[in-house]
Design an enzyme around this catalytic site. Structure first.
Site, PDB file in Angstrom:
ATOM      1  N   GLY A 195      -4.771  27.527   7.587  1.00 24.11           N
ATOM      2  CA  GLY A 195      -4.627  28.961   7.058  1.00 24.11           C
ATOM      3  C   GLY A 195      -3.708  29.414   6.334  1.00 24.11           C
ATOM      4  N   LYS A 196      -3.544  28.951   5.094  1.00 20.47           N
ATOM      5  CA  LYS A 196      -2.454  28.471   3.942  1.00 20.47           C
ATOM      6  C   LYS A 196      -3.528  29.381   3.024  1.00 20.47           C
ATOM      7  CE  LYS A 196      -1.927  23.730   3.144  1.00 20.47           C
ATOM      8  NZ  LYS A 196      -2.610  23.639   4.003  1.00 20.47           N
ATOM      9  N   GLY A 241       1.901  22.576   4.800  1.00 17.84           N
ATOM     10  CA  GLY A 241       1.087  22.506   6.423  1.00 17.84           C
ATOM     11  C   GLY A 241      -0.230  21.361   5.904  1.00 17.84           C
ATOM     12  N   PRO A 242      -0.432  21.188   6.629  1.00 18.08           N
ATOM     13  CA  PRO A 242      -1.884  19.813   7.069  1.00 18.08           C
ATOM     14  C   PRO A 242      -3.003  20.993   6.781  1.00 18.08           C
ATOM     15  CG  PRO A 242      -1.327  20.309   9.634  1.00 18.08           C
ATOM     16  CD  PRO A 242       0.294  20.905   8.524  1.00 18.08           C
ATOM     17  N   SER A 243      -4.395  20.689   6.593  1.00 19.24           N
ATOM     18  CA  SER A 243      -5.175  21.269   5.740  1.00 19.24           C
ATOM     19  C   SER A 243      -5.816  22.326   7.195  1.00 19.24           C
ATOM     20  CB  SER A 243      -6.726  20.690   5.223  1.00 19.24           C
ATOM     21  OG  SER A 243      -6.323  19.652   4.508  1.00 19.24           O
ATOM     22  N   GLY A 244      -6.664  23.319   7.140  1.00 15.41           N
ATOM     23  CA  GLY A 244      -6.931  24.315   8.576  1.00 15.41           C
ATOM     24  C   GLY A 244      -6.025  24.494   8.580  1.00 15.41           C
ATOM     25  N   GLU A 283      -2.482  25.237  -4.656  1.00 10.85           N
ATOM     26  CA  GLU A 283      -3.178  24.034  -5.470  1.00 10.85           C
ATOM     27  C   GLU A 283      -3.587  23.839  -6.403  1.00 10.85           C
ATOM     28  OE1 GLU A 283      -2.700  21.347  -3.379  1.00 10.85           O
ATOM     29  OE2 GLU A 283      -2.888  22.468  -1.647  1.00 10.85           O
TER      30      GLU A 283
END
Length: 345
Positions: free
Chosen positions: A143-144, A138-141, A267
């Site tokens: 909540g991963k 998902g995109p940054s921010g 990551e």
């Protein structure tokens, strides 16, 4: 407090220097006038000037001492503030920890980092089957990374349930829970020591056979054979003797030596070139045969072969499926894949 100390240091140093210069000018001016009028001997004026020079050093030391005391008081205050921060429960001994892969479940989890902070997770629900690889994308921010922080109980959710092996993590002894998890962060730390010391850092009693097994699993055997002293070779400060991919594989090997039931990879390939990323993907796939792997990835190429991919956006789970299913069913995932040239031709 730090600003106040810097202000005090500046003012005290300048004031002491100016005061010494003014005192010298005053003694020289008044003494010179008295010598000129015949009321004072030249030898007496020289004596006064020598007394003044002798006083300058002790006064400077006194000012320096007061300044250091202010620095010390500021440090003590900061230490006391840290000591007064709320602390988590003592982890204690891990006790007997199983080796079977662990499953994870999030059910209706809501979380924010503080009452005055925005909500990070909104009713997050997904499951991670025991064994195999599950990816969070998902995109940054989205909540991963917060998922990992909650799993390791660095924070407590405001509502909802997080379970490991069907057991609420709040009911797990903290030491046992964390002993069941292995975590490899984005910038994998490698310490200034030998390769062996880096590998067994979290499992000092591990046997040679286990080390060789993990080296084979993480494709590090060639590295050990290439190093002049094998496992005893010093890797340098922050692992300067190793490449980025080798440091990541060392971090994974270190985590695997603890025999975690759930391996968390945050990551892991973000700073690697294409060749090292491919090697690390092979390592992750191999590791997923032995334990449960939960990986956060911005590079979708890392997780296209994952058993399950969870797509998150703005603190919510918007889709779950395989790479092929999500390409067909989810617009956000398809957009992410398109920006990384992963759409089928």
């Amino acid at each position: 407090r730090g600003v106040a100390v810097a202000w005090w240091t500046s003012i005290a140093g300048i004031s002491a220097w100016v005061s010494a210069q003014l005192a010298f000018v005053a003694v020289l001016g008044v003494g010179g006038a008295r010598v000129a009028s015949g009321a004072l001997e030249v030898s007496s004026l020289i004596a006064f000037l020598l007394y003044l020079f002798y006083l300058v050093a002790p006064i400077g030391q006194m000012v320096q001492g007061v300044t250091q005391m202010q620095n010390g008081l500021a440090a003590v205050k900061r230490i006391r503030e840290i000591e007064e921060l709320p602390a988590e429960e003592a982890a204690g001994a891990a006790g007997a920890v199983g080796t079977a892969p662990a499953g994870v479940s999030f059910e209706g989890v809501a979380f924010r980092y503080g009452d005055d902070r925005p909500v990070v997770h909104h009713d997050v629900s997904f499951t991670v089957p025991a064994g195999g690889m599950t990816a969070l994308v998902g995109p940054s921010g989205a909540g991963k990374s917060t998922v990992f922080a909650l799993l390791e109980r660095f924070y407590e959710q405001q509502s909802g349930t997080i379970s490991v092996d069907g057991r609420d993590i709040g009911q797990w002894p903290l030491g046992e829970l964390r002993a069941s998890l292995g975590y490899v962060e984005q910038d994998a730390p490698v310490l200034d020591g030998s390769l062996r010391e880096n590998l067994v850092f979290a499992a000092p009693g591990v046997g040679e056979a286990d080390i060789r097994r993990v080296l084979a699993l993480t494709r590090l055997e060639d590295l050990v054979a290439r190093l002049p002293e094998g496992l005893e070779t010093k890797v340098g400060h922050r692992g300067i003797m190793l490449s980025g991919g080798e440091r990541q594989r060392v971090a994974i090997a270190r985590a695997l030596l603890r025999r975690p039931r759930l391996l968390l990879l945050d990551e892991a390939t973000s700073q690697l070139d294409a060749v090292n990323e491919l090697r690390l993907r092979e390592v992750i796939a191999e590791v997923a045969r032995e334990t449960t792997v939960l990986v956060i990835a911005h590079r979708l190429s890392t997780v296209t072969t994952a058993d399950r991919i969870v797509v998150m956006e703005a603190g919510r789970v918007r889709a779950v499926g395989t790479h092929r299913e999500l390409l067909d069913d989810d617009d956000l995932y398809r957009e992410l894949a398109a920006t990384q040239f992963l759409l089928p031709t």
